[in-house]
Design an enzyme around this catalytic site. Structure first.
Site, PDB file in Angstrom:
ATOM      1  N   GLU A  93       1.110  -1.491  -0.453  1.00  0.00           N
ATOM      2  CA  GLU A  93      -0.382  -0.248   0.378  1.00  0.00           C
ATOM      3  C   GLU A  93       0.794   0.959  -0.002  1.00  0.00           C
ATOM      4  O   GLU A  93       2.055   1.035   0.435  1.00  0.00           O
ATOM      5  CB  GLU A  93      -1.048   0.103   1.364  1.00  0.00           C
ATOM      6  CG  GLU A  93      -1.870  -1.024   1.198  1.00  0.00           C
ATOM      7  CD  GLU A  93      -2.969  -1.346   2.458  1.00  0.00           C
ATOM      8  OE1 GLU A  93      -2.238  -1.630   3.391  1.00  0.00           O
ATOM      9  OE2 GLU A  93      -3.948  -0.771   2.543  1.00  0.00           O
ATOM     10  N   CYS A 106       3.608   8.019   1.126  1.00  0.00           N
ATOM     11  CA  CYS A 106       4.356   7.722   1.907  1.00  0.00           C
ATOM     12  C   CYS A 106       4.199   6.256   1.521  1.00  0.00           C
ATOM     13  O   CYS A 106       2.656   5.983   0.885  1.00  0.00           O
ATOM     14  CB  CYS A 106       2.541   7.781   3.087  1.00  0.00           C
ATOM     15  SG  CYS A 106       3.239   6.653   4.421  1.00  0.00           S
ATOM     16  N   CYS A 113       3.679  -6.133   8.671  1.00  0.00           N
ATOM     17  CA  CYS A 113       4.782  -6.137   9.509  1.00  0.00           C
ATOM     18  C   CYS A 113       4.932  -6.913  11.157  1.00  0.00           C
ATOM     19  O   CYS A 113       3.483  -7.178  11.638  1.00  0.00           O
ATOM     20  CB  CYS A 113       4.118  -4.300  10.319  1.00  0.00           C
ATOM     21  SG  CYS A 113       5.233  -3.814  11.313  1.00  0.00           S
ATOM     22  N   CYS A 117       2.800  -3.616  17.333  1.00  0.00           N
ATOM     23  CA  CYS A 117       2.079  -2.470  18.167  1.00  0.00           C
ATOM     24  C   CYS A 117       0.462  -3.043  18.658  1.00  0.00           C
ATOM     25  O   CYS A 117       0.208  -2.824  17.092  1.00  0.00           O
ATOM     26  CB  CYS A 117       2.593  -0.936  17.299  1.00  0.00           C
ATOM     27  SG  CYS A 117       4.561  -1.386  17.483  1.00  0.00           S
ATOM     28  N   CYS A 120      -2.020  -0.380  16.659  1.00  0.00           N
ATOM     29  CA  CYS A 120      -1.581  -0.142  14.541  1.00  0.00           C
ATOM     30  C   CYS A 120      -2.365  -1.313  13.837  1.00  0.00           C
ATOM     31  O   CYS A 120      -2.287  -2.595  14.471  1.00  0.00           O
ATOM     32  CB  CYS A 120      -0.382   0.055  14.237  1.00  0.00           C
ATOM     33  SG  CYS A 120       0.024  -0.152  12.318  1.00  0.00           S
ATOM     34  N   CYS A 344      -2.362   7.041   8.618  1.00  0.00           N
ATOM     35  CA  CYS A 344      -1.160   6.336   9.969  1.00  0.00           C
ATOM     36  C   CYS A 344      -2.146   4.977  10.891  1.00  0.00           C
ATOM     37  O   CYS A 344      -2.906   5.520  11.455  1.00  0.00           O
ATOM     38  CB  CYS A 344      -0.632   7.784  10.700  1.00  0.00           C
ATOM     39  SG  CYS A 344       0.263   8.515  10.789  1.00  0.00           S
TER      40      CYS A 344
HETATM   41  N1  SAH Z   1       7.204   0.123  11.686  1.00  0.00           N
HETATM   42  C1  SAH Z   1       7.217   1.739  11.488  1.00  0.00           C
HETATM   43  C2  SAH Z   1       7.108   2.604   9.991  1.00  0.00           C
HETATM   44  C3  SAH Z   1       5.670   2.769  10.633  1.00  0.00           C
HETATM   45  S1  SAH Z   1       5.333   4.594  10.759  1.00  0.00           S
HETATM   46  C4  SAH Z   1       7.271   2.751  12.854  1.00  0.00           C
HETATM   47  O1  SAH Z   1       6.803   2.890  13.294  1.00  0.00           O
HETATM   48  O2  SAH Z   1       7.935   3.642  12.772  1.00  0.00           O
HETATM   49  C5  SAH Z   1       3.619   5.224  11.567  1.00  0.00           C
HETATM   50  C6  SAH Z   1       3.356   5.556  12.448  1.00  0.00           C
HETATM   51  O3  SAH Z   1       1.949   5.331  12.423  1.00  0.00           O
HETATM   52  C7  SAH Z   1       3.551   5.736  13.487  1.00  0.00           C
HETATM   53  O4  SAH Z   1       4.567   6.702  13.842  1.00  0.00           O
HETATM   54  C8  SAH Z   1       2.914   4.373  13.890  1.00  0.00           C
HETATM   55  O5  SAH Z   1       3.270   4.621  15.596  1.00  0.00           O
HETATM   56  C9  SAH Z   1       1.637   5.261  13.532  1.00  0.00           C
HETATM   57  N2  SAH Z   1       0.790   4.296  14.018  1.00  0.00           N
HETATM   58  C10 SAH Z   1       0.505   3.430  14.079  1.00  0.00           C
HETATM   59  N3  SAH Z   1      -1.239   3.334  13.951  1.00  0.00           N
HETATM   60  C11 SAH Z   1      -1.437   4.180  14.677  1.00  0.00           C
HETATM   61  C12 SAH Z   1      -2.902   4.281  14.271  1.00  0.00           C
HETATM   62  N4  SAH Z   1      -4.428   4.388  14.985  1.00  0.00           N
HETATM   63  N5  SAH Z   1      -3.317   5.756  14.514  1.00  0.00           N
HETATM   64  C13 SAH Z   1      -2.359   6.851  14.091  1.00  0.00           C
HETATM   65  N6  SAH Z   1      -0.602   6.528  14.678  1.00  0.00           N
HETATM   66  C14 SAH Z   1      -0.547   5.395  14.271  1.00  0.00           C
END
Ligand code: SAH
Length: 365
Positions: A93, A106, A113, A117, A120, A344
């Protein structure tokens, strides 16, 4: 699927070497590089400046493109999400975010992944596989061609963020290779200074990146100010806890130019990590390590199976005020493309609602 070299991931020099193995002169390699990366062509048939026999030969031994676009979604705010597939069937994506002064793309570094987390949606896919350099570069080519037309120079500059699906630092070599391909002024010409890579905190790679000369900007996903809470939200913290992570950031900071900053991202989850005490702990953590950081607060983007809600605007403002009173630079990020699962943490190969589904007409994929 036809096998062969994936040309979209080769540097100009790699392409020269490649054509030389076919007994062709070096300039043919440069021609093909320009066709792929500057004119953003995705088939040999379109490279009409190459002799027909060479095109036929190339199609036997190489692939100019490997990703196909499955669907495209257009948000009310202009954001576009592309759901693509690799040649072996894995989802990829990419999100195109138009902004006033420049556009941001992006991209994903992995399909799915491996990190878990809890906030996410991508985590729910698990790791499907890491993407090749070519698959990383192709995402940008496809998004630019769709937004502006095949080969048309973007009217504004293009910023890249490695904040799509996957953990970029667990696909480090392919990522750096893709960035070298994209930086070439004979191709896409997106230099590392226009690129920000986000990591959940793979400490050895942060230290390694500090020693890379042409490197992108660094962003760190924090999500919590204490190990206790971060262990719950981002299990990778058990491997590299906050102390190790922030020490690595400090090492990285030592190699920055005077006005450059490491960016931290902090997803705001109502009632979980958004209290005043969390804000104070967070500010103290950064200040204790002497980090001149920039903090992005990201209101949580909700998605069906995730057990969280976004913090209210008032809570976010209060959190911001506390950080600022302790000398931290804070920005509140506006969510983009939430309605099409493009924001995100929302990339999980969702098919979206039919209303937002836009038929693909102009994508040469
Ligand atoms: N794996 C890497 C790259 C992904 S960046 C990392 O974690 O940095 C994606 C960003 O979106 C990260 O900062 C993550 O913390 C944030 N993120 C993940 N899930 C989210 C959500 N449901 N709402 C807002 N931000 C989120």
């Amino acid at each position: 699927m036809k096998q062969g070299a994936e040309l979209a991931g080769l540097t100009q020099q790699d392409l020269v070497s490649f054509v030389e193995t076919l007994g062709e002169p070096a300039y043919r390699g440069r021609q093909i590089f320009a066709a792929l990366q500057h004119r953003r062509l995705r088939s040999f048939d379109e490279m009409t400046d190459l002799p027909k026999e060479l095109r036929a030969r190339l199609s036997e031994v190489a692939r100019p493109a490997t990703l196909t676009v499955e669907s495209r979604y257009l948000s009310a705010d202009g954001t576009r999400r592309y759901l693509m597939k690799t040649h072996d069937g894995f989802p990829v994506e990419t999100v195109f975010i138009p902004e006033e002064r420049r556009d941001t793309i992006c991209f994903s570094s992995q399909s799915g992944c491996p990190l878990q987390c809890t906030f996410c949606l991508t985590a729910q896919l698990g790791l499907l596989r890491s993407l090749t350099p070519g698959e990383i570069v192709e995402q940008i080519v496809i998004a630019l061609n769709d937004a502006y037309g095949v080969g048309v120079q973007p009217p504004r500059g293009t910023n890249l963020v490695g904040m799509g699906a996957g953990e970029p630092f667990l696909n480090f070599d392919s990522l750096l290779h893709a960035l070298r391909v994209m930086a070439d002024s004979h191709g896409l010409h997106i230099v590392p200074n226009r690129v920000t890579i986000s990591t959940a905190g793979i400490v050895p790679r942060i230290l390694e990146l500090a020693n890379v000369s042409d490197r992108p900007h660094l962003a760190i996903s924090l999500a919590a100010p204490t190990d206790e809470l971060r262990n719950q939200l981002m299990p990778i913290n058990k491997r590299w806890p906050l102390e190790d992570l922030l020490n690595a950031c400090k090492e990285f900071e030592k190699t920055l130019k005077p006005n450059e900053r490491v960016t931290f991202e902090y997803v705001m989850l109502e009632g979980i990590n958004d209290g005043e005490e969390h804000a104070r702990q967070l500010a103290n953590l950064l200040n204790r390590h002497g980090l001149k950081a920039k903090m992005n607060l990201i209101p949580h983007n909700p998605a069906d199976p995730l057990p969280y809600r976004p913090s209210t605007d008032e809570t976010v403002d209060r959190f911001k005020d506390i950080l600022e009173s302790k000398g931290i630079h804070v920005y509140v990020r506006r969510p983009r493309g939430r309605d099409i699962f493009a924001a995100c943490g929302q990339l999980a190969a969702r098919q979206g609602t039919p209303m937002n589904r836009v038929e693909i007409t102009s994508i040469g994929a």
